[in-house]
Design a protein around this motif. Structure first.
Motif, PDB file in Angstrom:
ATOM      1  N   PRO A  13      40.207  27.147  37.731  1.00  0.00           N
ATOM      2  CA  PRO A  13      39.632  27.806  36.554  1.00  0.00           C
ATOM      3  C   PRO A  13      38.157  28.129  36.805  1.00  0.00           C
ATOM      4  CG  PRO A  13      40.755  25.785  35.922  1.00  0.00           C
ATOM      5  CD  PRO A  13      40.700  25.811  37.418  1.00  0.00           C
ATOM      6  N   THR A  14      37.771  29.328  36.403  1.00  0.00           N
ATOM      7  CA  THR A  14      36.405  29.795  36.620  1.00  0.00           C
ATOM      8  C   THR A  14      35.928  30.532  35.381  1.00  0.00           C
ATOM      9  OG1 THR A  14      36.913  30.092  38.956  1.00  0.00           O
ATOM     10  CG2 THR A  14      34.958  31.195  38.148  1.00  0.00           C
ATOM     11  N   ASN A  15      34.681  30.347  35.045  1.00  0.00           N
ATOM     12  CA  ASN A  15      34.104  31.073  33.918  1.00  0.00           C
ATOM     13  C   ASN A  15      33.447  32.353  34.423  1.00  0.00           C
ATOM     14  OD1 ASN A  15      34.783  29.134  31.995  1.00  0.00           O
ATOM     15  ND2 ASN A  15      32.974  27.925  32.489  1.00  0.00           N
ATOM     16  N   LEU A  16      33.739  33.457  33.766  1.00  0.00           N
ATOM     17  CA  LEU A  16      33.145  34.745  34.105  1.00  0.00           C
ATOM     18  C   LEU A  16      32.561  35.370  32.844  1.00  0.00           C
ATOM     19  CD1 LEU A  16      36.007  36.316  36.256  1.00  0.00           C
ATOM     20  CD2 LEU A  16      33.865  35.369  37.092  1.00  0.00           C
ATOM     21  N   SER A  17      31.509  36.099  33.010  1.00  0.00           N
ATOM     22  CA  SER A  17      30.954  36.877  31.902  1.00  0.00           C
ATOM     23  C   SER A  17      31.372  38.322  32.119  1.00  0.00           C
ATOM     24  CB  SER A  17      29.428  36.778  31.889  1.00  0.00           C
ATOM     25  OG  SER A  17      29.042  35.444  31.656  1.00  0.00           O
ATOM     26  N   LEU A  18      32.103  38.866  31.143  1.00  0.00           N
ATOM     27  CA  LEU A  18      32.611  40.225  31.253  1.00  0.00           C
ATOM     28  C   LEU A  18      32.172  41.041  30.048  1.00  0.00           C
ATOM     29  CD1 LEU A  18      36.259  39.316  32.301  1.00  0.00           C
ATOM     30  CD2 LEU A  18      34.404  40.034  33.799  1.00  0.00           C
ATOM     31  N   ASP A  19      32.111  42.348  30.242  1.00  0.00           N
ATOM     32  CA  ASP A  19      31.776  43.253  29.155  1.00  0.00           C
ATOM     33  C   ASP A  19      32.814  43.097  28.046  1.00  0.00           C
ATOM     34  OD1 ASP A  19      32.419  46.155  27.963  1.00  0.00           O
ATOM     35  OD2 ASP A  19      30.267  45.987  28.400  1.00  0.00           O
ATOM     36  N   ASN A  20      32.362  42.833  26.832  1.00  0.00           N
ATOM     37  CA  ASN A  20      33.245  42.539  25.708  1.00  0.00           C
ATOM     38  C   ASN A  20      34.209  43.687  25.413  1.00  0.00           C
ATOM     39  OD1 ASN A  20      34.163  40.794  23.639  1.00  0.00           O
ATOM     40  ND2 ASN A  20      33.014  41.982  22.133  1.00  0.00           N
ATOM     41  N   ALA A  21      33.710  44.920  25.394  1.00  0.00           N
ATOM     42  CA  ALA A  21      34.565  46.069  25.092  1.00  0.00           C
ATOM     43  C   ALA A  21      35.625  46.253  26.174  1.00  0.00           C
ATOM     44  CB  ALA A  21      33.718  47.329  24.949  1.00  0.00           C
ATOM     45  N   LEU A  22      35.229  46.077  27.403  1.00  0.00           N
ATOM     46  CA  LEU A  22      36.164  46.215  28.518  1.00  0.00           C
ATOM     47  C   LEU A  22      37.242  45.134  28.453  1.00  0.00           C
ATOM     48  CD1 LEU A  22      36.884  47.704  31.148  1.00  0.00           C
ATOM     49  CD2 LEU A  22      35.365  46.110  32.330  1.00  0.00           C
ATOM     50  N   LEU A  23      36.844  43.928  28.129  1.00  0.00           N
ATOM     51  CA  LEU A  23      37.798  42.831  28.012  1.00  0.00           C
ATOM     52  C   LEU A  23      38.807  43.087  26.890  1.00  0.00           C
ATOM     53  CD1 LEU A  23      38.662  40.057  29.021  1.00  0.00           C
ATOM     54  CD2 LEU A  23      37.000  39.048  27.447  1.00  0.00           C
ATOM     55  N   LYS A  24      38.321  43.563  25.746  1.00  0.00           N
ATOM     56  CA  LYS A  24      39.220  43.876  24.628  1.00  0.00           C
ATOM     57  C   LYS A  24      40.213  44.972  25.009  1.00  0.00           C
ATOM     58  CE  LYS A  24      36.328  42.546  20.725  1.00  0.00           C
ATOM     59  NZ  LYS A  24      35.584  43.005  19.540  1.00  0.00           N
ATOM     60  N   GLU A  25      39.716  45.998  25.687  1.00  0.00           N
ATOM     61  CA  GLU A  25      40.584  47.098  26.089  1.00  0.00           C
ATOM     62  C   GLU A  25      41.634  46.625  27.094  1.00  0.00           C
ATOM     63  OE1 GLU A  25      40.285  51.745  27.526  1.00  0.00           O
ATOM     64  OE2 GLU A  25      38.501  50.477  27.649  1.00  0.00           O
ATOM     65  N   ALA A  26      41.220  45.799  28.049  1.00  0.00           N
ATOM     66  CA  ALA A  26      42.162  45.284  29.042  1.00  0.00           C
ATOM     67  C   ALA A  26      43.253  44.457  28.374  1.00  0.00           C
ATOM     68  CB  ALA A  26      41.414  44.446  30.080  1.00  0.00           C
ATOM     69  N   LYS A  27      42.860  43.604  27.443  1.00  0.00           N
ATOM     70  CA  LYS A  27      43.844  42.776  26.744  1.00  0.00           C
ATOM     71  C   LYS A  27      44.780  43.646  25.898  1.00  0.00           C
ATOM     72  CE  LYS A  27      41.511  38.379  26.740  1.00  0.00           C
ATOM     73  NZ  LYS A  27      41.138  37.179  25.995  1.00  0.00           N
ATOM     74  N   ALA A  28      44.245  44.687  25.252  1.00  0.00           N
ATOM     75  CA  ALA A  28      45.074  45.584  24.443  1.00  0.00           C
ATOM     76  C   ALA A  28      46.091  46.317  25.312  1.00  0.00           C
ATOM     77  CB  ALA A  28      44.193  46.587  23.703  1.00  0.00           C
ATOM     78  N   LEU A  29      45.741  46.578  26.551  1.00  0.00           N
ATOM     79  CA  LEU A  29      46.646  47.267  27.472  1.00  0.00           C
ATOM     80  C   LEU A  29      47.598  46.311  28.174  1.00  0.00           C
ATOM     81  CD1 LEU A  29      44.067  49.739  29.027  1.00  0.00           C
ATOM     82  CD2 LEU A  29      45.938  50.310  27.466  1.00  0.00           C
ATOM     83  N   GLY A  30      47.450  45.028  27.919  1.00  0.00           N
ATOM     84  CA  GLY A  30      48.324  44.039  28.530  1.00  0.00           C
ATOM     85  C   GLY A  30      47.986  43.715  29.969  1.00  0.00           C
ATOM     86  N   ILE A  31      46.751  43.948  30.344  1.00  0.00           N
ATOM     87  CA  ILE A  31      46.327  43.669  31.717  1.00  0.00           C
ATOM     88  C   ILE A  31      46.033  42.183  31.855  1.00  0.00           C
ATOM     89  CG2 ILE A  31      44.486  44.074  33.406  1.00  0.00           C
ATOM     90  CD1 ILE A  31      44.260  46.916  32.232  1.00  0.00           C
ATOM     91  N   ASN A  32      46.542  41.574  32.903  1.00  0.00           N
ATOM     92  CA  ASN A  32      46.231  40.184  33.211  1.00  0.00           C
ATOM     93  C   ASN A  32      44.825  40.168  33.803  1.00  0.00           C
ATOM     94  OD1 ASN A  32      45.887  37.694  34.566  1.00  0.00           O
ATOM     95  ND2 ASN A  32      48.101  37.465  34.791  1.00  0.00           N
ATOM     96  N   VAL A  33      43.873  39.761  32.985  1.00  0.00           N
ATOM     97  CA  VAL A  33      42.460  39.841  33.367  1.00  0.00           C
ATOM     98  C   VAL A  33      42.167  38.954  34.579  1.00  0.00           C
ATOM     99  CG1 VAL A  33      40.092  39.474  32.566  1.00  0.00           C
ATOM    100  CG2 VAL A  33      41.778  40.464  31.030  1.00  0.00           C
ATOM    101  N   SER A  34      42.767  37.783  34.627  1.00  0.00           N
ATOM    102  CA  SER A  34      42.528  36.888  35.764  1.00  0.00           C
ATOM    103  C   SER A  34      42.993  37.525  37.068  1.00  0.00           C
ATOM    104  CB  SER A  34      43.246  35.555  35.562  1.00  0.00           C
ATOM    105  OG  SER A  34      42.688  34.857  34.491  1.00  0.00           O
ATOM    106  N   ARG A  35      44.189  38.091  37.061  1.00  0.00           N
ATOM    107  CA  ARG A  35      44.726  38.728  38.273  1.00  0.00           C
ATOM    108  C   ARG A  35      43.923  39.977  38.639  1.00  0.00           C
ATOM    109  NH1 ARG A  35      47.729  34.877  40.678  1.00  0.00           N
ATOM    110  NH2 ARG A  35      49.152  33.987  39.176  1.00  0.00           N
ATOM    111  N   ALA A  36      43.508  40.737  37.635  1.00  0.00           N
ATOM    112  CA  ALA A  36      42.716  41.941  37.899  1.00  0.00           C
ATOM    113  C   ALA A  36      41.357  41.560  38.491  1.00  0.00           C
ATOM    114  CB  ALA A  36      42.536  42.751  36.619  1.00  0.00           C
ATOM    115  N   ALA A  37      40.754  40.511  37.950  1.00  0.00           N
ATOM    116  CA  ALA A  37      39.467  40.053  38.492  1.00  0.00           C
ATOM    117  C   ALA A  37      39.643  39.561  39.921  1.00  0.00           C
ATOM    118  CB  ALA A  37      38.885  38.953  37.618  1.00  0.00           C
ATOM    119  N   GLU A  38      40.712  38.814  40.157  1.00  0.00           N
ATOM    120  CA  GLU A  38      40.988  38.313  41.495  1.00  0.00           C
ATOM    121  C   GLU A  38      41.186  39.460  42.480  1.00  0.00           C
ATOM    122  OE1 GLU A  38      43.947  35.115  43.691  1.00  0.00           O
ATOM    123  OE2 GLU A  38      44.366  35.714  41.634  1.00  0.00           O
ATOM    124  N   ALA A  39      41.925  40.483  42.074  1.00  0.00           N
ATOM    125  CA  ALA A  39      42.153  41.638  42.944  1.00  0.00           C
ATOM    126  C   ALA A  39      40.842  42.369  43.234  1.00  0.00           C
ATOM    127  CB  ALA A  39      43.153  42.595  42.299  1.00  0.00           C
ATOM    128  N   GLY A  40      39.997  42.498  42.211  1.00  0.00           N
ATOM    129  CA  GLY A  40      38.707  43.154  42.408  1.00  0.00           C
ATOM    130  C   GLY A  40      37.801  42.369  43.333  1.00  0.00           C
TER     131      GLY A  40
END
Length: 81
Positions: A13-40
Motif C-alpha cells: 500500500p502506498t499513499n499518492l497525491s492525485l488531482d481530485n478532478a482526474l481521480l473522480k473522472e477515473a473512478k466514474a469511468l471504472g478505471i482501477n486507479v492503482s493499476r493505472a498508476a502502476e502502469a504509468g
C-alpha cells in the motif's frame, strides 16, 4: 512435464497525491486507479532506463555508427537480401 511457476509481484500500500478532478473522472469511468498508476510508473521507469542507457552508451553507439559509415556493415558480403 515441466510447468512454469507463475509468481505475482508483491504489492505494498502506498499513499499518492492525485488531482481530485482526474481521480473522480477515473473512478466514474471504472478505471482501477492503482493499476493505472502502476502502469504509468512502470512506463516512466522503462523510459528512464532507456534514456540512461543511451546516455551511458552514447560514445560506443557513435563509434559503431562511425565505423559503419566509414567501412560499411561487417559481414555485409554474406547478406542474402
Amino acid at each position: 512435464m515441466y510447468t512454469a511457476e507463475i509468481t505475482r509481484p508483491s504489492r505494498r500500500p502506498t499513499n499518492l497525491s492525485l488531482d481530485n478532478a482526474l481521480l473522480k473522472e477515473a473512478k466514474a469511468l471504472g478505471i482501477n486507479v492503482s493499476r493505472a498508476a502502476e502502469a504509468g510508473i512502470a512506463e516512466a521507469v522503462k523510459r528512464y532506463k532507456q534514456e540512461r542507457w543511451l546516455k551511458e552508451n552514447a560514445q560506443a553507439v557513435a563509434s559503431s555508427n562511425a565505423y559503419v559509415e566509414a567501412n560499411g556493415l561487417p559481414l555485409a558480403r554474406h547478406r542474402q537480401f
